[in-house]
Design a protein around this motif. Structure first.
Motif, short mmCIF file in Angstrom:
data_model
loop_
_atom_site.label_atom_id
_atom_site.label_comp_id
_atom_site.label_asym_id
_atom_site.label_seq_id
_atom_site.Cartn_x
_atom_site.Cartn_y
_atom_site.Cartn_z
N ALA A 39 0.81 -1.22 0.00
CA ALA A 39 0.00 0.00 0.00
C ALA A 39 0.85 1.27 0.00
O ALA A 39 0.36 2.34 0.34
CB ALA A 39 -0.93 0.00 1.22
N ARG A 40 2.11 1.18 -0.39
CA ARG A 40 2.95 2.38 -0.43
C ARG A 40 2.49 3.31 -1.55
O ARG A 40 1.98 2.86 -2.58
CB ARG A 40 4.41 1.99 -0.66
CG ARG A 40 5.06 1.24 0.48
CD ARG A 40 6.47 0.82 0.09
NE ARG A 40 6.45 -0.09 -1.05
CZ ARG A 40 7.50 -0.31 -1.83
NH1 ARG A 40 8.64 0.32 -1.60
NH2 ARG A 40 7.40 -1.16 -2.84
N PRO A 41 2.71 4.62 -1.38
CA PRO A 41 2.38 5.56 -2.47
C PRO A 41 3.22 5.27 -3.71
O PRO A 41 4.34 4.75 -3.62
CB PRO A 41 2.74 6.94 -1.88
CG PRO A 41 2.77 6.73 -0.40
CD PRO A 41 3.19 5.32 -0.18
N VAL A 42 2.68 5.60 -4.87
CA VAL A 42 3.38 5.36 -6.12
C VAL A 42 4.72 6.09 -6.14
O VAL A 42 5.72 5.57 -6.64
CB VAL A 42 2.51 5.80 -7.32
CG1 VAL A 42 3.27 5.69 -8.63
CG2 VAL A 42 1.24 4.96 -7.37
N SER A 43 4.77 7.32 -5.58
CA SER A 43 6.02 8.09 -5.57
C SER A 43 7.10 7.38 -4.78
O SER A 43 8.28 7.42 -5.13
CB SER A 43 5.78 9.48 -5.00
OG SER A 43 5.29 9.40 -3.66
N GLY A 86 6.08 -11.45 -4.28
CA GLY A 86 4.69 -11.81 -4.55
C GLY A 86 3.66 -10.80 -4.13
O GLY A 86 2.46 -11.00 -4.38
N ALA A 87 4.08 -9.69 -3.53
CA ALA A 87 3.10 -8.69 -3.08
C ALA A 87 2.43 -8.02 -4.27
O ALA A 87 3.06 -7.75 -5.29
CB ALA A 87 3.79 -7.64 -2.20
N TYR A 108 0.86 -3.95 3.98
CA TYR A 108 1.98 -3.19 4.52
C TYR A 108 2.14 -1.87 3.78
O TYR A 108 1.73 -1.73 2.64
CB TYR A 108 3.28 -4.00 4.46
CG TYR A 108 3.86 -4.21 3.07
CD1 TYR A 108 4.67 -3.23 2.48
CD2 TYR A 108 3.62 -5.39 2.38
CE1 TYR A 108 5.21 -3.43 1.22
CE2 TYR A 108 4.17 -5.60 1.12
CZ TYR A 108 4.96 -4.62 0.54
OH TYR A 108 5.50 -4.82 -0.70
N SER A 109 2.74 -0.91 4.48
CA SER A 109 3.06 0.37 3.87
C SER A 109 4.48 0.74 4.28
O SER A 109 5.34 -0.12 4.38
CB SER A 109 2.03 1.43 4.29
OG SER A 109 2.22 2.62 3.54
N MET A 110 4.71 2.04 4.58
CA MET A 110 6.08 2.49 4.86
C MET A 110 6.44 2.43 6.32
O MET A 110 7.55 2.10 6.70
CB MET A 110 6.27 3.93 4.37
CG MET A 110 6.12 4.11 2.88
SD MET A 110 6.44 5.82 2.40
CE MET A 110 5.05 6.67 3.16
N ASN A 156 -10.37 -11.22 7.09
CA ASN A 156 -9.07 -11.76 7.48
C ASN A 156 -7.95 -10.83 7.00
O ASN A 156 -7.12 -11.19 6.16
CB ASN A 156 -8.88 -13.16 6.89
CG ASN A 156 -9.91 -14.13 7.41
OD1 ASN A 156 -10.23 -14.12 8.60
ND2 ASN A 156 -10.44 -14.96 6.54
N VAL A 157 -7.93 -9.62 7.55
CA VAL A 157 -6.95 -8.61 7.13
C VAL A 157 -6.08 -8.24 8.33
O VAL A 157 -6.59 -7.86 9.38
CB VAL A 157 -7.65 -7.35 6.59
CG1 VAL A 157 -6.61 -6.35 6.11
CG2 VAL A 157 -8.60 -7.71 5.46
N ARG A 158 -4.78 -8.36 8.14
CA ARG A 158 -3.84 -7.96 9.18
C ARG A 158 -2.79 -7.01 8.60
O ARG A 158 -2.67 -6.87 7.38
CB ARG A 158 -3.18 -9.19 9.80
CG ARG A 158 -4.07 -9.89 10.81
CD ARG A 158 -3.48 -11.17 11.31
NE ARG A 158 -3.59 -12.22 10.29
CZ ARG A 158 -3.24 -13.49 10.50
NH1 ARG A 158 -2.77 -13.86 11.67
NH2 ARG A 158 -3.36 -14.39 9.55
N VAL A 159 -2.04 -6.39 9.50
CA VAL A 159 -1.08 -5.36 9.13
C VAL A 159 0.32 -5.84 9.47
O VAL A 159 0.55 -6.37 10.57
CB VAL A 159 -1.39 -4.04 9.87
CG1 VAL A 159 -0.36 -2.97 9.52
CG2 VAL A 159 -2.80 -3.56 9.55
#
Length: 324
Positions: free
Chosen positions: A227-231, A242-243, A266-268, A289-292
């Motif tokens: 889920a990171r920003p495109v920039s 595989g993400a 995941y993100s930054m 079923n969503v985890r971080v």
């Protein structure tokens, strides 16, 4: 006006504004607006000079912002990563500021002080770009003058109402210092309450890098969403193997047939508020079923786990999900 001699206001009013604004701009969690409002009231009462107070506020803000801009220029992403780790709001603000900068350019510096959450992160983030220091200072000065003048004039406009408030407090031994202290305490309590609530929420929904690694090697590996920003992906063109690359702005187009999937997002940053938004929208599609990932991609890399390069074309979530 208050239980402080007018001579003391005249001698120390501008200095108090300077100290308060400088501390706020350097990151001390103190509200600057109440001080500016009461300074504006003192200006209307003839105890302070508008130009002196405005100059004090502007110089203090430019000094504080200059420190952060220089730090961003020297330390780059490491600094913004650190700020994202220690704060609840800054991680989301980094994403917002990046998006606004890409859309509107350096002009966002002039308006960032009016937007909660953007004022502190904008200077160091601008320092990580190729913006010339003189350009940053020019836009920052423009925005600071507008911001300080707005609140000073607001305080002058509502001088009578502030005087009535203080007249109510005076019989009980209260003064402007009590009002400012109360405002600071309420502000700090609110900020820490938000942080505590978010961390409590996150603690029940995180998965450690070690556990994710074991899950990926199991017979039923999870679906991993980047889920990171495109920039950020352009600057750091790698991902967890595989993400799938998730477009945060296109969550409404997601495949609704994911209720049986075990998903890790995941993100930054370790407390990136964006993942909470993503999880909430997934829950709206009955994906439970969503985890971080604890610590985000940075922690995954720090622990020494493998990454893979991004594909030449950054296919977003809708395209990636076509095979599911």
């Amino acid at each position: 006006m208050i239980q402080i001699p007018p001579s003391a206001i005249e001698n120390w009013g501008s200095a108090a504004v300077f100290a308060n604004v400088l501390a706020t701009r350097l990151g001390v969690p103190l509200p600057a607006i109440p001080v500016l409002v009461f300074a504006g009231s003192a200006i209307a009462g003839g105890n302070l000079v508008f130009s002196h107070v405005l100059c004090a506020a502007v110089v203090a803000a430019l000094l504080g912002d200059g420190v952060w801009f220089s730090a961003g220029r020297i330390y780059g992403r490491r600094l913004t990563d650190f700020l994202g780790r220690i704060s609840l709001s800054l991680d989301a603000s980094v994403r917002t500021t990046r998006a606004l900068f890409e859309r509107f350019g350096v002009a966002i510096v002039a308006v960032s002080k009016f937007v909660p959450g953007l004022a502190l992160i904008t200077p160091p983030l601008m320092g990580t770009t190729q913006i010339a220091p003189v350009v940053f200072v020019a836009w920052d000065a423009l925005g600071t003058v507008a911001w300080a003048a707005f609140w000073l004039l607001g305080g002058a406009l509502f001088e009578r109402q502030l005087g009535l408030l203080l007249s109510v407090l005076r019989p009980h031994g209260g003064s402007i210092l009590d009002v400012l202290f109360t405002a600071a305490v309420v502000y700090l309590a609110y900020r820490y309450l938000l942080r505590w609530r978010f961390r409590k929420w996150l603690s029940r929904r995180i998965v450690s890098p070690e556990r994710l690694y074991r899950m990926m090697r199991s017979s039923s590996p999870p679906l991993i969403l980047d889920a990171r920003p495109v920039s950020v992906r352009r600057d750091e063109s790698y991902r967890i193997p595989g993400a799938l690359l998730l477009d945060v702005e296109s969550l409404d187009t997601m495949d609704a047939n994911l209720s049986a999937s075990n998903i890790v997002v995941y993100s930054m940053y370790p407390n990136d508020a964006t993942v909470r938004k993503i999880r909430k929208q997934l829950l709206g599609k009955h994906v439970v079923n969503v985890r971080v990932l604890s610590g985000g991609l940075d922690e995954w890399v720090r622990r020494g786990y493998a990454v893979e390069p991004l594909p030449p074309e950054l296919n977003l979530f809708a395209a990636s999900m076509a095979r599911f």
